[in-house]
Design an enzyme around this catalytic site. Structure first.
Site, mmCIF file in Angstrom:
data_model
loop_
_atom_site.group_PDB
_atom_site.id
_atom_site.type_symbol
_atom_site.label_atom_id
_atom_site.label_comp_id
_atom_site.label_asym_id
_atom_site.label_seq_id
_atom_site.Cartn_x
_atom_site.Cartn_y
_atom_site.Cartn_z
ATOM 1 N N ASP A 1 1.027 -1.183 0.013
ATOM 2 C CA ASP A 1 -0.031 0.152 -0.165
ATOM 3 C C ASP A 1 0.805 1.268 0.110
ATOM 4 O O ASP A 1 1.672 1.431 1.013
ATOM 5 C CB ASP A 1 -0.791 0.050 1.252
ATOM 6 N N ASN B 1 -1.770 12.917 -5.822
ATOM 7 C CA ASN B 1 -2.953 12.868 -6.507
ATOM 8 C C ASN B 1 -3.583 14.563 -6.284
ATOM 9 O O ASN B 1 -3.944 15.408 -7.096
ATOM 10 C CB ASN B 1 -3.928 12.167 -6.176
ATOM 11 N N HIS C 1 -4.803 13.840 -11.094
ATOM 12 C CA HIS C 1 -5.156 12.414 -11.002
ATOM 13 C C HIS C 1 -4.057 11.821 -12.429
ATOM 14 O O HIS C 1 -3.854 10.640 -12.138
ATOM 15 C CB HIS C 1 -6.559 11.887 -11.464
ATOM 16 N N ASP D 1 -1.907 8.748 -12.142
ATOM 17 C CA ASP D 1 -1.878 7.527 -12.838
ATOM 18 C C ASP D 1 -0.356 7.126 -13.577
ATOM 19 O O ASP D 1 -0.251 6.053 -13.593
ATOM 20 C CB ASP D 1 -2.721 7.701 -13.924
ATOM 21 N N ASP E 1 -4.366 2.380 -5.083
ATOM 22 C CA ASP E 1 -2.764 2.433 -4.778
ATOM 23 C C ASP E 1 -2.155 1.101 -4.072
ATOM 24 O O ASP E 1 -1.330 1.011 -3.391
ATOM 25 C CB ASP E 1 -2.065 3.744 -4.326
#
Length: 199
Positions: free
Chosen positions: A44, A52, A57, A61, A88
């Site tokens: 994680d 972000n 975003h 990505d 994530d």
């Protein structure tokens, strides 16, 4: 068209990694073979939300695809496979063999923490994130969701609870730490709470 449809069912469209269904398929194949111990890691990212929020975003990505490539290369080197489960969160299955589990987990956190260049409207920006990693050694015949990922998830939250940027090995009897670090329930937790199997 059939091959393309099958790929889409088992792969994450953003990163090209396996998705949860694909990982479950790999695990099923392993379980049908000679019983053996396997390493399951749940990964994680620690500061992904900040990337972000700060850069958008698209940058997030971009970062996810770079980290996915790093994880895929590492997993391939050690005879394993990696998947993006959601957001994530990633997972890996690796054979135990003669690998040093601690060294493997250290390598994984190191490759994730390497700086990454992402593209924003103003040009390239270098960002860095770390990861909390939960490691579990399970039998290849153990259920994927209820044993393998559950144990790795518990260990991962201990790593996150201790500040992140580290790995933690599941030990028998380990339970979830305080949950103040959760950003909200995971999709699989919600499904389980609603009476589903978490699958």
């Amino acid at each position: 068209m059939l091959a393309d449809a099958a790929w889409q069912l088992t792969h994450d469209p953003l990163t090209g990694l396996l998705n949860r269904t694909g990982l479950r398929t790999v695990h099923t194949t392993i379980a049908l073979g000679q019983p053996q111990p396997i390493i399951v890691m749940l990964i994680d990212l620690d500061q992904f939300k900040e990337v972000n929020d700060t850069h958008g975003h698209d940058a997030g990505d971009n970062l996810l695809t770079q980290i996915a490539d790093r994880l895929a290369q590492l997993a391939h080197t050690y005879g394993g496979t990696v998947a993006r489960l959601s957001g994530d969160e990633f997972a890996a299955i690796l054979p135990v063999r003669d690998h040093s589990i601690s060294r493997l987990a250290d390598l994984l956190t190191t490759v994730i923490a390497a700086p990454a260049e992402v593209h924003v409207d103003s040009g390239p920006v270098t960002v860095t994130v770390t990861a909390s990693v939960g490691v579990a050694i399970v039998a290849s015949t153990d259920p994927m969701e209820d044993v393998a990922l559950h144990h790795a998830d518990t260990a991962m939250y201990h790593a996150k609870h201790q500040g992140g940027d580290q790995h933690n090995l599941y030990t028998p009897g380990m339970t979830m730490p305080g949950r103040e670090h959760r950003r909200g329930p995971r999709p699989r937790d919600l499904r389980r709470d609603q009476g589903g199997s978490g699958r």
